[in-house]
Motif scaffolding. Structure first.
Motif, short mmCIF file in Angstrom:
data_model
loop_
_atom_site.label_atom_id
_atom_site.label_comp_id
_atom_site.label_asym_id
_atom_site.label_seq_id
_atom_site.Cartn_x
_atom_site.Cartn_y
_atom_site.Cartn_z
N ALA A 253 21.64 14.15 97.43
CA ALA A 253 20.99 14.86 98.55
C ALA A 253 19.81 15.69 98.06
CB ALA A 253 22.02 15.74 99.26
N LEU A 254 19.97 16.34 96.92
CA LEU A 254 18.88 17.14 96.36
C LEU A 254 17.68 16.26 96.02
CD1 LEU A 254 20.90 19.54 94.06
CD2 LEU A 254 19.30 20.27 95.84
N ALA A 255 17.96 15.10 95.41
CA ALA A 255 16.88 14.19 95.04
C ALA A 255 16.16 13.68 96.28
CB ALA A 255 17.43 13.03 94.23
N LYS A 256 16.91 13.40 97.33
CA LYS A 256 16.29 12.94 98.57
C LYS A 256 15.46 14.03 99.22
CE LYS A 256 19.65 9.35 99.87
NZ LYS A 256 20.70 8.94 100.84
N SER A 257 15.91 15.27 99.08
CA SER A 257 15.20 16.39 99.70
C SER A 257 13.90 16.74 98.98
CB SER A 257 16.10 17.62 99.72
OG SER A 257 16.17 18.22 98.43
N LYS A 258 13.82 16.41 97.69
CA LYS A 258 12.68 16.77 96.84
C LYS A 258 12.39 18.28 96.92
CE LYS A 258 10.68 12.37 98.24
NZ LYS A 258 9.55 11.74 98.95
N ALA A 259 13.47 19.05 96.99
CA ALA A 259 13.33 20.50 97.17
C ALA A 259 12.64 21.14 95.97
CB ALA A 259 14.72 21.12 97.36
N THR A 260 11.63 21.96 96.26
CA THR A 260 10.96 22.70 95.19
C THR A 260 10.83 24.18 95.53
OG1 THR A 260 8.81 22.12 96.15
CG2 THR A 260 9.63 20.73 94.35
N THR A 261 11.45 24.60 96.67
CA THR A 261 11.47 26.02 97.04
C THR A 261 12.89 26.41 97.39
OG1 THR A 261 11.16 25.66 99.42
CG2 THR A 261 9.16 25.77 98.05
N ALA A 263 13.89 27.87 100.03
CA ALA A 263 14.15 27.55 101.44
C ALA A 263 14.55 26.08 101.58
CB ALA A 263 12.91 27.84 102.28
N GLN A 264 13.85 25.20 100.88
CA GLN A 264 14.18 23.77 100.96
C GLN A 264 15.55 23.50 100.35
OE1 GLN A 264 10.73 22.36 98.85
NE2 GLN A 264 9.64 21.79 100.72
N LEU A 265 15.82 24.14 99.22
CA LEU A 265 17.12 23.93 98.57
C LEU A 265 18.25 24.46 99.44
CD1 LEU A 265 17.95 24.15 94.87
CD2 LEU A 265 19.37 25.43 96.44
N SER A 266 18.04 25.59 100.09
CA SER A 266 19.08 26.20 100.93
C SER A 266 19.43 25.33 102.12
CB SER A 266 18.61 27.58 101.42
OG SER A 266 18.45 28.46 100.33
N GLU A 275 27.66 26.97 94.96
CA GLU A 275 26.73 26.23 94.10
C GLU A 275 25.30 26.74 94.28
OE1 GLU A 275 29.23 22.01 94.16
OE2 GLU A 275 27.67 22.40 95.64
N LYS A 276 24.93 27.08 95.50
CA LYS A 276 23.58 27.60 95.75
C LYS A 276 23.38 28.94 95.05
CE LYS A 276 23.03 25.24 100.18
NZ LYS A 276 23.03 25.35 101.65
N ARG A 277 24.39 29.82 95.15
CA ARG A 277 24.27 31.13 94.50
C ARG A 277 24.20 31.00 92.98
NH1 ARG A 277 28.30 32.49 98.16
NH2 ARG A 277 29.87 32.41 96.49
N LYS A 278 25.04 30.11 92.44
CA LYS A 278 25.18 30.03 90.99
C LYS A 278 24.09 29.21 90.31
CE LYS A 278 28.77 29.40 87.48
NZ LYS A 278 30.19 29.08 87.23
N PHE A 279 23.63 28.15 90.98
CA PHE A 279 22.79 27.18 90.28
C PHE A 279 21.39 27.01 90.86
CE2 PHE A 279 27.17 25.27 89.60
CZ PHE A 279 27.29 25.74 88.31
N SER A 280 21.02 27.77 91.91
CA SER A 280 19.72 27.56 92.56
C SER A 280 18.56 27.61 91.57
CB SER A 280 19.50 28.59 93.66
OG SER A 280 20.29 28.30 94.78
N LYS A 281 18.53 28.62 90.73
CA LYS A 281 17.41 28.78 89.79
C LYS A 281 17.31 27.59 88.84
CE LYS A 281 17.20 33.83 89.81
NZ LYS A 281 17.30 35.08 88.98
N LEU A 284 16.20 24.41 90.89
CA LEU A 284 14.79 24.46 91.27
C LEU A 284 13.88 24.28 90.07
CD1 LEU A 284 14.67 27.28 93.97
CD2 LEU A 284 14.19 24.84 94.27
N SER A 285 14.22 24.90 88.97
CA SER A 285 13.41 24.76 87.76
C SER A 285 13.28 23.30 87.36
CB SER A 285 14.03 25.58 86.63
OG SER A 285 13.35 25.35 85.42
N ASN A 286 14.39 22.57 87.42
CA ASN A 286 14.37 21.16 87.03
C ASN A 286 13.69 20.29 88.08
OD1 ASN A 286 16.01 20.54 84.41
ND2 ASN A 286 17.14 22.18 85.44
N LEU A 287 13.92 20.57 89.34
CA LEU A 287 13.26 19.80 90.40
C LEU A 287 11.75 20.01 90.36
CD1 LEU A 287 15.84 20.49 93.24
CD2 LEU A 287 15.29 18.23 92.30
N GLN A 288 11.33 21.23 90.10
CA GLN A 288 9.89 21.52 90.04
C GLN A 288 9.22 20.84 88.85
OE1 GLN A 288 10.09 25.76 89.96
NE2 GLN A 288 10.32 26.00 92.19
#
Length: 375
Positions: A253-261, A263-266, A275-281, A284-288
């Motif tokens: 789902a993350l790969a499909k979303s191409k989230a780089t912010t 807001a997009q990841l949330s 998972e969002k609280r613990k791993f968001s940073k 995002l760092s890896n997706l960016q």
């Protein structure tokens, strides 16, 4: 038959001195029966709780929880003059690879041997002991927490049984295999189980093992690749099974979303709040940093070819006939993976290494038949 071998004194090894003495004794052996006990729940690696070994004279239970240095013992597993006998040892081999960076050589798996000896495929240890020695084993301690100390006498006896009877049934099983002309087959197949287990972890290609990755476009795979690599590295570093970090479907789902912010990841509902609280940073760092200049190849799933099912059925039918004529379990001879690998090789114009079905004892049985196929 009447089994009348006396059970030996069991030695519990939890000091460096006693382990060193044991290794020196075992070095004089031609063959040792070997087993391990471990616990695996949420961890990436199995937690080693006990190593059992018997050479016909000394039956020892080695306690890795005590903190003793096992280097000399792991070296013993590489001794070419000592045959290591185990039963259904796939997970034991994982333990040896992780804790000792070693594979037992030479090695014989009695479950594989039983299959070649026409005793049945996937035969459990208790069943094998019963068939060859007439002994009924108590398997009541199979769910023991092998990390917890102290271990009870009943638990230690259970563990010791796993190598005592294995040692004594081995000559009977070997004789059967030699009568059928399949001793070398069993050694070859046992050695096959060890292949690749000491290879370095392939972090860069972790994305290829994410379920349903074939659904993604090349750009989406470019986003999947760094987060799958991060997840595997995190799993290994923290010794947590990958599924307990983030599930495969969430990575997709993350790969499909191409989230780089943030807001997009949330907005990715497949990620839970923890998972969002613990791993968001980290995510995002890896997706960016996804490499959009060098896109991965789309994952080619040959199973989607229109002729795959019929070709698979044709190959399997031929192999089932060969297996039945030679009284070899089809599960050993030609697993789904081996047939799939053969078709992949066949449709790639025979590029790369020959598939398992065309080499060794399998090749002896199947090469002429498979070489004449037109798919």
């Amino acid at each position: 038959m009447m089994f009348d071998k006396k059970f030996p004194l069991v030695t519990f090894i939890d000091t460096q001195e006693s382990l060193n003495q044991l290794v020196e004794q075992l070095k004089q052996s031609n063959m040792i029966a070997l087993d391990t006990e471990f616990v695996r729940t949420r961890t990436y690696y199995a937690q080693l709780g006990l190593i059992q070994v018997y050479n016909g004279d000394v039956l020892a239970l080695i306690d890795p929880v005590s903190g003793i240095n096992l280097t000399e013992f792991w070296g013993l597993l590489k001794n070419e003059n000592i045959l290591k006998v185990l039963h259904s040892a796939s997970e034991d081999l994982e333990v040896f690879a992780h804790y000792g960076d070693v594979m037992p050589t030479p090695y014989f798996d009695s479950q594989i041997g039983a299959g070649f000896a026409k005793m049945g495929h996937g035969l459990g240890y208790a069943n094998l002991v019963h068939q060859l020695l007439g002994i009924e084993l108590d398997k009541g301690e199979s769910r023991t927490d092998w990390i917890k100390r102290p271990l009870s006498d009943k638990q230690l006896t259970y563990a010791a049984n796993d190598v005592f009877y294995l040692y004594h049934l081995f000559p009977m099983l070997k004789q059967k295999l030699e009568e059928f002309g399949r001793w070398d087959w069993a050694l070859e197949e046992s050695a096959n189980m060890c292949q690749g287990r000491l290879d370095a972890i392939d972090y860069d290609n972790a994305y290829l093992k994410v379920k349903n990755g074939f659904q993604l476009s090349q750009i989406q795979l470019a986003y999947l690749k760094p987060i799958a690599k991060w997840r595997l590295k995190t799993a290994v570093k923290k010794d947590i099974a990958v599924g307990f970090i983030i599930k495969d479907h969430a990575l997709i789902a993350l790969a499909k979303s191409k989230a780089t912010t943030f807001a997009q990841l949330s907005s990715v509902k497949e990620l839970n709040e923890h998972e969002k609280r613990k791993f968001s940073k980290h995510l995002l760092s890896n997706l960016q940093n996804a490499d959009l200049e060098n896109l991965p190849q789309k994952i080619d799933v040959i199973a989607f070819r229109p002729d795959y099912k019929q070709s698979f059925k044709t190959v399997k039918s031929k192999l089932v006939s060969i297996a039945e004529n030679n009284e070899v379990p089809i599960e050993i001879f030609a697993s789904k993976k081996y047939i799939h690998d053969f078709l992949s090789w066949y449709w790639s114009d025979n590029k790369g290494n020959n598939p398992k079905l065309l080499v060794g004892w399998r090749g002896m049985l199947a090469l002429s038949t498979l070489s004449s196929l037109e798919l």
